[in-house]
Scaffold this active site. Structure first.
Site, PDB file in Angstrom:
ATOM      1  N   ASP A 140      -3.482   2.531  -9.802  1.00 28.44           N
ATOM      2  CA  ASP A 140      -3.338   2.847  -8.380  1.00 28.44           C
ATOM      3  C   ASP A 140      -4.231   4.022  -8.006  1.00 28.44           C
ATOM      4  OD1 ASP A 140      -0.173   4.740  -8.279  1.00 28.44           O
ATOM      5  OD2 ASP A 140      -2.070   5.111  -9.307  1.00 28.44           O
ATOM      6  N   THR A 170       0.709 -17.279   7.788  1.00 23.79           N
ATOM      7  CA  THR A 170       0.395 -15.867   7.918  1.00 23.79           C
ATOM      8  C   THR A 170       1.655 -15.115   8.334  1.00 23.79           C
ATOM      9  OG1 THR A 170      -1.148 -14.279   8.904  1.00 23.79           O
ATOM     10  CG2 THR A 170      -0.379 -16.037  10.327  1.00 23.79           C
ATOM     11  N   SER A 171       1.625 -13.799   8.249  1.00 21.86           N
ATOM     12  CA  SER A 171       2.861 -13.050   8.452  1.00 21.86           C
ATOM     13  C   SER A 171       3.261 -13.002   9.918  1.00 21.86           C
ATOM     14  CB  SER A 171       2.726 -11.640   7.888  1.00 21.86           C
ATOM     15  OG  SER A 171       1.609 -11.002   8.446  1.00 21.86           O
ATOM     16  N   HIS A 221       3.343   6.445   1.695  1.00 23.41           N
ATOM     17  CA  HIS A 221       3.109   5.261   2.511  1.00 23.41           C
ATOM     18  C   HIS A 221       3.952   4.159   1.904  1.00 23.41           C
ATOM     19  CE1 HIS A 221       0.407   3.406  -0.566  1.00 23.41           C
ATOM     20  NE2 HIS A 221       0.230   4.662  -0.857  1.00 23.41           N
ATOM     21  N   HIS A 268       6.095   1.989 -11.522  1.00 24.57           N
ATOM     22  CA  HIS A 268       5.247   0.826 -11.267  1.00 24.57           C
ATOM     23  C   HIS A 268       5.403  -0.191 -12.394  1.00 24.57           C
ATOM     24  CE1 HIS A 268       3.065   1.487  -7.649  1.00 24.57           C
ATOM     25  NE2 HIS A 268       2.386   2.545  -8.054  1.00 24.57           N
TER      26      HIS A 268
END
Lengths: 61, 572, 227
Positions: free
Chosen positions: B149, B531-532, B12, B130
């Protein structure tokens, strides 16, 4: 050599490498399973690359 | 002097990042280009876009690095399926199918797709990627790094010592003991979609009380010294993307919430129960992270902490870490989730090839730039009104002041899932009616989810108890508004009294900074709701096409600014 | 091959139209297809170099997204479970190049138009005026799509050869999809057998983990509980 043949060859090489990865003491017992899984994987090659739903095709059922 | 392309994908949040001569030149999420939210594809579009931005050909690449070791992952999957047999045959079939169809051959696919020799394509360990994605773009020469994660190959949690251009692992925990999977399980239990709904769970948590910490402690045992363990009895199956929580969890907590049922926290006692469970899960996760951070403080004699991994996107938790973990500075880069692994992978290889460590992350604008001319042409052809006013930000501020909505698409797109002034939808921050209109008519989110403010850096201290100043430029933490400022911020404060503050500087986000300054000049107000730039269920706008399409579809938005081009609706 | 499918679709439409459960499932599938179509058109808009065609493709994409919303909403009214639609599509523009792509869109929309006209008639005849109205709304756009795509034939050099090529290509893809269903079934059987094969490995694995010993975690969480 065709593109397809080259693809198959590369993946055969990766399969051998995978096989080699499992030839270590604590993973050794999984080797037969890996072999069987890879053989099953060969069957997936035919359906590679197509999306699940065909664009612009409205299926009745 | 190397050109290295890092890739994350197939699970993802696919992304590509390009590091040239030790500089982060470009980084893009695949979803912004293929228009599939959280795209799990192989990020070919993003990779090509990064190369195009740098003006180099794939053949000129010295290395392509994937953010995970495919064989190690396969080994863990196979081993775990064998161990949990005979449970979960459907997970077994699905996971193996994905491995065999794509994931085992990812390095070959990358080589073929990009036209790069296979010998130049390699992979690095997931958690190391990461850690690299956070530490090597942080402002710290030395730091403790905590990566948390769902799971990489085997590791779910790790503590690293970051020093100069090196990372050394000090501690790790392995699958299935995972904070990410625990949080994902409660996300699924609450009826949200895993990998998309964790942020919703975090927002919901603020509405609840932690009445279920005792019960959830049976699921997630917190040990001494940062250690923790998941109790396998509550889960039917463990794979990395599918967590089957079992009947045992429902016996413990009550029935799971079905998906896609509207929420009513005011009138439904059941929904309030879920909020309490969410809060309890959040508290436990925070405690676990605090335990790990304190251990990191002891193991690594550094005063700064970097965080990465999907759990680092939990901004409520990062605020607690900033306040209580004992570090003087905490840094979380904007793409803290899996997408960030692409950047980490690229930097790791660049360092190996002898390039210097990159400079600390300045602007998050690492994506493709807007072509305002093309956007203007497109808007006109779609029947919209296009103009180039001499003072576009004045016009935008005017619209915002009267409660209108302004879409801003400028410069290069943001790295990370947050809008940071390049693909933003803006509204006034002091009006809950406007906030509700944004939600009802554009975003379509659950009503319990808050909106966040953008504030000029210079004003941040006046409006907020501005903690975590290394994180607020990237919206990766939350802050409390000052009492005196609550009137100006009524639309952007969450029910728990916090805001996910975006601190804006001219250097990092010039257009938004100018707009904020203009807005303050004309209204005296110092914050905007930010906001996006996307509608419900779609990824953030990438190109001018997406921005214009968004504007054309959402009639509630009054204007779109494409750099200096103003797009409005033509009067009928 | 697809015109054959189209023929049978129109033949068997009454079976679906009279059953609201089947109708709901069909409309959900249509919604998913429309979403896939919109992706295809967005990718085309992002790739074409012509500003005129970019606007046309994007307009088409937005129409398809609207159709997806109409179909999904109607499906929910007919009892379909409310679930987020996930789109998936092949990048047809990249696979075919623009000339053949436009021919493909034209043929596909013309076929879709014929099918939707049959469904509209069918639902109206079955007494479901609301679902018929959804098809009527969608058809308004479909007719425009058929026209605009044809308008680009001249400038892109689309002729009978191109159309024939596209027909053949679609037939091959349809055959590939059918074949992959067969391979999928075969793969399922192999996986079943594999699953049975796990038994000895599972026993070995359990023995080994017993030897290694289970991990103990001290109960700090108990302290939290008692807080």
């Amino acid at each position: 050599m065709t593109d397809f043949a080259l693809r198959v060859l590369r993946r055969a090489r990766t399969s051998l490498a995978l096989f080699g990865y499992f030839l270590k003491p604590d993973r050794f017992f999984l080797v037969p399973l890996v072999v069987v899984v890879l053989l099953a994987g060969a069957l997936l090659a035919a359906s590679a690359g197509l999306s699940r739903v065909a664009p612009f095709v409205y299926t009745l059922f | 002097m190397a050109a290295v392309l890092g890739i994350s994908g197939l699970y993802h949040d696919a992304a590509a990042a390009l590091v040239v001569d030790g500089r982060v030149v470009a980084a893009m999420h695949e979803e912004r280009l293929d228009r599939v939210k959280h795209s799990a594809a192989l990020p070919e579009r993003a990779a090509r876009a990064c190369l195009a931005m740098a003006g180099i050909d794939a053949k000129a690449l010295d290395a392509v690095v994937f953010y995970e070791e495919p064989f190690a992952k396969f080994e863990r999957l196979l081993g775990w399926l064998v161990q949990t047999f005979p449970r979960a045959p459907s997970y077994f079939a699905r996971s193996l199918r994905q491995q065999l169809a794509k994931k085992l051959w990812v390095l070959d696919e990358l080589s073929e797709t990009l036209g790069v020799p296979r010998s130049k394509v390699s992979s690095r360990e997931h958690h190391l990627c990461h850690a690299a994605s956070a530490f090597f773009v942080s402002p710290f020469e030395e730091a403790a790094v905590l990566t948390v994660d769902g799971v990489g190959e085997h590791t779910t949690t790790a503590i690293w010592q970051g020093r100069g251009a090196t990372l050394e692992r000090r501690f790790s925990l392995e699958f299935p003991h995972s904070l990410g999977l625990f949080y994902a399980a409660i996300t699924a239990y609450t009826g949200f979609e895993v990998l998309d709904g964790e942020l919703k769970l975090m927002a919901l948590a603020a509405h609840g009380t932690p009445r279920y910490v005792g019960e959830l402690s049976r699921v997630l045992h917190l040990g001494a010294d940062g250690d923790f363990a998941l109790d396998a009895r509550y889960f039917d199956a463990f794979t990395d993307t599918e967590l089957g929580f079992g009947a045992e969890l429902e016996r413990l907590l009550g029935p799971a919430r079905p998906a896609n049922v509207p929420w009513d926290l005011a009138r439904s006692p059941d929904d309030r129960r879920y909020a309490d469970i969410a809060r309890s899960a959040q508290v436990l996760t925070e405690e676990a992270l605090l335990g790990l951070a304190r251990r990191a403080r002891r193991e690594v004699a550094a005063d700064a902490l970097c965080l990465a991994g999907g759990v680092a996107l939990n901004c409520t938790a990062t605020a607690r870490l900033a306040a209580e973990a004992g570090f003087s500075r905490v840094f979380v880069q904007p793409a803290a989730g899996d997408a960030g692994g692409a950047l980490g992978a690229a930097i790791l290889r660049a360092l190996e090839l002898g390039d210097p460590r990159p400079a600390p992350l300045g602007s998050p604008a690492l994506g493709q730039a807007i072509d305002a001319g093309a956007g203007a042409d497109l808007a006109e052809r779609l029947g919209l009104g296009v103009s180039r006013p001499p003072r576009p930000f004045e016009r935008a501020a005017e619209i915002l002041a009267r409660g209108g909505l302004v879409a801003l698409a400028t410069g290069r797109g943001e790295w990370g899932p947050r809008a940071l002034g390049f693909r933003s939808l803006l509204a006034r921050a002091d009006d809950t009616g406007v906030r509700d209109a944004v939600n009802r008519r554009v975003k379509g989110r659950e009503s319990f989810r808050p909106f966040a403010p953008s504030v000029l850096e210079a004003n941040a201290d006046a409006l907020f108890h501005h903690v975590g100043a290394d994180m607020t430029p990237f919206m990766t933490t939350v802050c409390r508004p000052r009492e005196s400022a609550l009137g100006e911020l009524s639309g952007v404060v969450h029910v728990d009294g916090t805001s996910r503050l975006h601190s804006v500087s001219k250097e990092r986000a010039p257009a938004l900074a100018e707009l904020l300054a203009e807005y303050e000049r004309s209204t005296g107000r110092r914050a905007l709701l930010d906001t996006s730039l996307n509608g419900a269920g779609e990824p953030i706008a990438g190109s001018e096409n997406d921005a214009v399409a968004f504007f054309a579809t959402h009639r509630a938005v009054d204007a779109l600014l494409l750099d200096d081009v103003l797009v409005e609706r033509r009067p009928r | 091959m697809l015109s054959v499918h189209s023929f049978f679709a129109r033949l068997f439409a009454p079976l679906v139209v009279r059953d609201s459960g089947r109708a709901a499932a069909m409309l959900t599938r249509f919604a998913r297809t429309e979403l896939g179509n919109s992706l295809v058109m967005r990718w085309a808009a992002a790739t074409t170099t012509s500003p005129v065609r970019r606007a046309a493709y994007l307009r088409h994409a937005l129409d398809e997204e609207r159709h997806a919303r109409f179909f999904a909403a109607r499906a929910r009214k007919l009892g379909a479970p409310s679930r987020r639609l996930v789109a998936d599509a092949d990048d047809v523009f990249r696979l075919l190049g623009e000339r053949r792509f436009v021919a493909f869109v034209h043929r596909a929309e013309a076929r879709g138009q014929r099918e939707f006209e049959a469904y509209e008639r069918g639902f109206r005849a079955a007494g479901d005026a609301k679902t018929a109205a959804v098809f009527a709304l969608v058809l308004r756009d479909e007719r425009r799509h058929v026209e605009y795509s044809k308008d680009f034939f001249a400038e892109l050099g689309v002729g009978r050869t191109t159309l024939a090529w596209v027909t053949a290509w679609e037939a091959v893809r349809a055959a590939q999809r059918s074949a992959s269903v067969v391979f999928g079934a075969l793969h399922f059987c192999v996986m079943l057998g594999l699953y049975a094969a796990l038994v000895p490995f599972s026993l070995v694995a359990r023995q080994r983990s017993r030897r290694k010993g289970a991990r103990e975690v001290s109960a700090r969480s108990v302290a939290l509980f008692e807080r």
